[in-house]
Design a protein around this motif. Sequence first.
Motif, PDB file in Angstrom:
ATOM      1  N   LEU A  56       0.801  -1.221   0.000  1.00  0.00           N
ATOM      2  CA  LEU A  56       0.000   0.000   0.000  1.00  0.00           C
ATOM      3  C   LEU A  56       0.836   1.274   0.000  1.00  0.00           C
ATOM      4  O   LEU A  56       0.414   2.292  -0.521  1.00  0.00           O
ATOM      5  CB  LEU A  56      -0.901   0.030   1.245  1.00  0.00           C
ATOM      6  N   HIS A  57       1.999   1.210   0.605  1.00  0.00           N
ATOM      7  CA  HIS A  57       2.782   2.413   0.853  1.00  0.00           C
ATOM      8  C   HIS A  57       3.648   2.795  -0.352  1.00  0.00           C
ATOM      9  O   HIS A  57       4.173   1.924  -1.054  1.00  0.00           O
ATOM     10  CB  HIS A  57       3.657   2.218   2.087  1.00  0.00           C
ATOM     11  N   PRO A  58       3.826   4.108  -0.568  1.00  0.00           N
ATOM     12  CA  PRO A  58       4.658   4.564  -1.694  1.00  0.00           C
ATOM     13  C   PRO A  58       6.081   3.995  -1.648  1.00  0.00           C
ATOM     14  O   PRO A  58       6.664   3.706  -2.687  1.00  0.00           O
ATOM     15  CB  PRO A  58       4.673   6.090  -1.540  1.00  0.00           C
ATOM     16  N   GLU A  59       6.627   3.816  -0.436  1.00  0.00           N
ATOM     17  CA  GLU A  59       7.976   3.267  -0.319  1.00  0.00           C
ATOM     18  C   GLU A  59       8.038   1.838  -0.851  1.00  0.00           C
ATOM     19  O   GLU A  59       9.037   1.425  -1.440  1.00  0.00           O
ATOM     20  CB  GLU A  59       8.444   3.276   1.150  1.00  0.00           C
ATOM     21  N   GLU A  60       6.986   1.073  -0.626  1.00  0.00           N
ATOM     22  CA  GLU A  60       6.956  -0.313  -1.114  1.00  0.00           C
ATOM     23  C   GLU A  60       6.929  -0.339  -2.641  1.00  0.00           C
ATOM     24  O   GLU A  60       7.552  -1.185  -3.270  1.00  0.00           O
ATOM     25  CB  GLU A  60       5.740  -1.039  -0.548  1.00  0.00           C
ATOM     26  N   GLU A  61       6.200   0.601  -3.218  1.00  0.00           N
ATOM     27  CA  GLU A  61       6.128   0.685  -4.675  1.00  0.00           C
ATOM     28  C   GLU A  61       7.463   1.159  -5.265  1.00  0.00           C
ATOM     29  O   GLU A  61       7.874   0.719  -6.322  1.00  0.00           O
ATOM     30  CB  GLU A  61       5.007   1.639  -5.090  1.00  0.00           C
ATOM     31  N   ARG A  62       8.130   2.026  -4.567  1.00  0.00           N
ATOM     32  CA  ARG A  62       9.377   2.599  -5.065  1.00  0.00           C
ATOM     33  C   ARG A  62      10.583   1.701  -4.803  1.00  0.00           C
ATOM     34  O   ARG A  62      11.405   1.473  -5.689  1.00  0.00           O
ATOM     35  CB  ARG A  62       9.602   3.971  -4.426  1.00  0.00           C
ATOM     36  N   LEU A  63      10.689   1.147  -3.601  1.00  0.00           N
ATOM     37  CA  LEU A  63      11.877   0.393  -3.203  1.00  0.00           C
ATOM     38  C   LEU A  63      11.766  -1.106  -3.453  1.00  0.00           C
ATOM     39  O   LEU A  63      12.770  -1.771  -3.683  1.00  0.00           O
ATOM     40  CB  LEU A  63      12.172   0.620  -1.714  1.00  0.00           C
ATOM     41  N   GLY A  64      10.565  -1.646  -3.365  1.00  0.00           N
ATOM     42  CA  GLY A  64      10.380  -3.085  -3.498  1.00  0.00           C
ATOM     43  C   GLY A  64      10.861  -3.824  -2.268  1.00  0.00           C
ATOM     44  O   GLY A  64      11.433  -3.230  -1.345  1.00  0.00           O
ATOM     45  N   GLN A  65      10.626  -5.129  -2.245  1.00  0.00           N
ATOM     46  CA  GLN A  65      11.029  -5.964  -1.117  1.00  0.00           C
ATOM     47  C   GLN A  65      10.925  -7.431  -1.493  1.00  0.00           C
ATOM     48  O   GLN A  65      10.408  -7.781  -2.540  1.00  0.00           O
ATOM     49  CB  GLN A  65      10.183  -5.649   0.113  1.00  0.00           C
ATOM     50  N   ARG A  66      11.422  -8.277  -0.598  1.00  0.00           N
ATOM     51  CA  ARG A  66      11.367  -9.723  -0.813  1.00  0.00           C
ATOM     52  C   ARG A  66      10.003 -10.268  -0.417  1.00  0.00           C
ATOM     53  O   ARG A  66       9.379  -9.805   0.529  1.00  0.00           O
ATOM     54  CB  ARG A  66      12.407 -10.436   0.057  1.00  0.00           C
TER      55      ARG A  66
ATOM     56  N   ARG B 182       0.662 -19.695  -0.012  1.00  0.00           N
ATOM     57  CA  ARG B 182       1.133 -18.947   1.166  1.00  0.00           C
ATOM     58  C   ARG B 182       2.099 -17.873   0.673  1.00  0.00           C
ATOM     59  O   ARG B 182       3.073 -18.174  -0.031  1.00  0.00           O
ATOM     60  CB  ARG B 182       1.839 -19.876   2.139  1.00  0.00           C
ATOM     61  N   ILE B 183       1.820 -16.625   1.037  1.00  0.00           N
ATOM     62  CA  ILE B 183       2.676 -15.500   0.690  1.00  0.00           C
ATOM     63  C   ILE B 183       3.286 -14.981   1.992  1.00  0.00           C
ATOM     64  O   ILE B 183       2.559 -14.615   2.916  1.00  0.00           O
ATOM     65  CB  ILE B 183       1.892 -14.345   0.020  1.00  0.00           C
ATOM     66  N   GLU B 184       4.607 -14.951   2.034  1.00  0.00           N
ATOM     67  CA  GLU B 184       5.309 -14.410   3.200  1.00  0.00           C
ATOM     68  C   GLU B 184       5.919 -13.065   2.825  1.00  0.00           C
ATOM     69  O   GLU B 184       6.508 -12.914   1.754  1.00  0.00           O
ATOM     70  CB  GLU B 184       6.429 -15.349   3.638  1.00  0.00           C
ATOM     71  N   LYS B 185       5.756 -12.115   3.726  1.00  0.00           N
ATOM     72  CA  LYS B 185       6.299 -10.771   3.549  1.00  0.00           C
ATOM     73  C   LYS B 185       7.186 -10.480   4.763  1.00  0.00           C
ATOM     74  O   LYS B 185       6.713 -10.007   5.787  1.00  0.00           O
ATOM     75  CB  LYS B 185       5.146  -9.767   3.432  1.00  0.00           C
ATOM     76  N   PRO B 186       8.479 -10.822   4.658  1.00  0.00           N
ATOM     77  CA  PRO B 186       9.342 -10.727   5.833  1.00  0.00           C
ATOM     78  C   PRO B 186       9.603  -9.302   6.323  1.00  0.00           C
ATOM     79  O   PRO B 186       9.896  -9.104   7.489  1.00  0.00           O
ATOM     80  CB  PRO B 186      10.643 -11.392   5.387  1.00  0.00           C
ATOM     81  N   ALA B 187       9.493  -8.317   5.450  1.00  0.00           N
ATOM     82  CA  ALA B 187       9.814  -6.936   5.840  1.00  0.00           C
ATOM     83  C   ALA B 187       8.575  -6.052   5.819  1.00  0.00           C
ATOM     84  O   ALA B 187       8.626  -4.913   5.361  1.00  0.00           O
ATOM     85  CB  ALA B 187      10.898  -6.379   4.925  1.00  0.00           C
ATOM     86  N   ALA B 188       7.472  -6.562   6.319  1.00  0.00           N
ATOM     87  CA  ALA B 188       6.239  -5.774   6.344  1.00  0.00           C
ATOM     88  C   ALA B 188       6.460  -4.495   7.145  1.00  0.00           C
ATOM     89  O   ALA B 188       7.019  -4.539   8.243  1.00  0.00           O
ATOM     90  CB  ALA B 188       5.106  -6.585   6.950  1.00  0.00           C
TER      91      ALA B 188
END
Length: 133
Positions: A28-38, A107-113
């Motif tokens: 949801l957050h702009p940082e997630e869209e910009r930076l991405g994550q595992r 199952r979707i894991e989001k380790p850096a939520a």
Amino acid sequence: MTATRYRQDEPSDRIILNRIALFAYHGLHPEEERLGQRFFVSLDVGLDLREAGRGDDWHSTACYAKLTQRVQEIGVGQRFRTIEGLAEAIATATLTAVPRIQRVTVRIEKPAAPIPAIIDGIAVEITRTRADI
């Protein structure tokens, strides 16, 4: 993944793909869209594997490589605001692409939520059957 519960009329045979790693831009957050994550995606598919086992015939099973490729295509090629949406898309694609699969648990894991707590990660797990598509 936790033990999958299945109805009596569903196959008890399973193929399990554990923790397919993705780097993607969901959230949801702009940082997630910009930076991405595992993210880590696991599949537990239910299908009858007797024919594949008795005949040692890979045509009678589900191709692990194709399942993994489809997860990667959806997980990296599309953007979702929620991991629930990602899980639903993967479940639908899995059931649609491989008619012999009767049930899939994703199952979707989001380790850096991005939540204000020290946690190991969050996960969403859904189960869908052929009747759901």
